[in-house]
Motif scaffolding. Structure first.
Motif, PDB file in Angstrom:
ATOM      1  N   UNK A 123       0.794  -1.226   0.000  1.00 40.57           N
ATOM      2  CA  UNK A 123       0.000   0.000   0.000  1.00 40.57           C
ATOM      3  C   UNK A 123       0.833   1.286   0.000  1.00 40.57           C
ATOM      4  N   UNK A 124       1.915   1.376   0.777  1.00 40.75           N
ATOM      5  CA  UNK A 124       2.699   2.619   0.711  1.00 40.75           C
ATOM      6  C   UNK A 124       3.219   2.920  -0.697  1.00 40.75           C
ATOM      7  N   UNK A 125       3.592   1.874  -1.436  1.00 41.02           N
ATOM      8  CA  UNK A 125       4.074   2.067  -2.809  1.00 41.02           C
ATOM      9  C   UNK A 125       2.946   2.487  -3.734  1.00 41.02           C
ATOM     10  N   UNK A 126       1.800   1.842  -3.591  1.00 41.44           N
ATOM     11  CA  UNK A 126       0.645   2.185  -4.427  1.00 41.44           C
ATOM     12  C   UNK A 126       0.217   3.631  -4.197  1.00 41.44           C
ATOM     13  N   UNK A 127       0.136   4.035  -2.921  1.00 40.48           N
ATOM     14  CA  UNK A 127      -0.243   5.424  -2.611  1.00 40.48           C
ATOM     15  C   UNK A 127       0.805   6.411  -3.113  1.00 40.48           C
ATOM     16  N   UNK A 128       2.074   6.039  -3.000  1.00 42.08           N
ATOM     17  CA  UNK A 128       3.153   6.895  -3.501  1.00 42.08           C
ATOM     18  C   UNK A 128       2.986   7.127  -5.004  1.00 42.08           C
TER      19      UNK A 128
END
Length: 102
Positions: free
Chosen positions: A78-83
């Motif tokens: 999720x942190x990568x997707x949101x980034x």
């Protein structure tokens, strides 16, 4: 000259089926042709979320992957997707509305 590709580094990184980590990449500005391609893909794959299609079209490179497909993006932490969503919106805000659609 207009800069049309932007380097990024994912917070976690995408791990492929071989276990290789891909955390650095290039995001490009979408052209009208890219958006037409996304619309065609969305019509052909109605179950695929448009956000994944847009991001896959915008990511010019991720690690040693020269082509990113939506199914790989579905595997991101999720942190990568949101980034990536934030970067996309920052670079191409005129292309999407608040719900992430064209």
């Amino acid at each position: 000259m207009i800069e049309d590709e932007f380097e990024f580094k994912l917070p976690k990184g995408f791990v492929d089926a071989r276990g290789d980590l891909h955390d650095r990449g290039l995001m490009k500005l979408l052209t009208a042709k890219d958006e037409l391609t996304v619309q065609k893909l969305a019509s052909a794959n109605p179950q695929m979320d448009i956000v994944f299609l847009l991001l896959a079209q915008a990511i010019a490179k991720l690690g040693n992957l020269n082509k990113v497909i939506p199914q790989q993006l579905e595997q991101l932490f999720l942190p990568d997707f949101f980034y990536l969503q934030d970067l996309f919106s920052e670079l191409q805000p005129q292309n999407v509305n608040a719900s992430g659609e064209l």
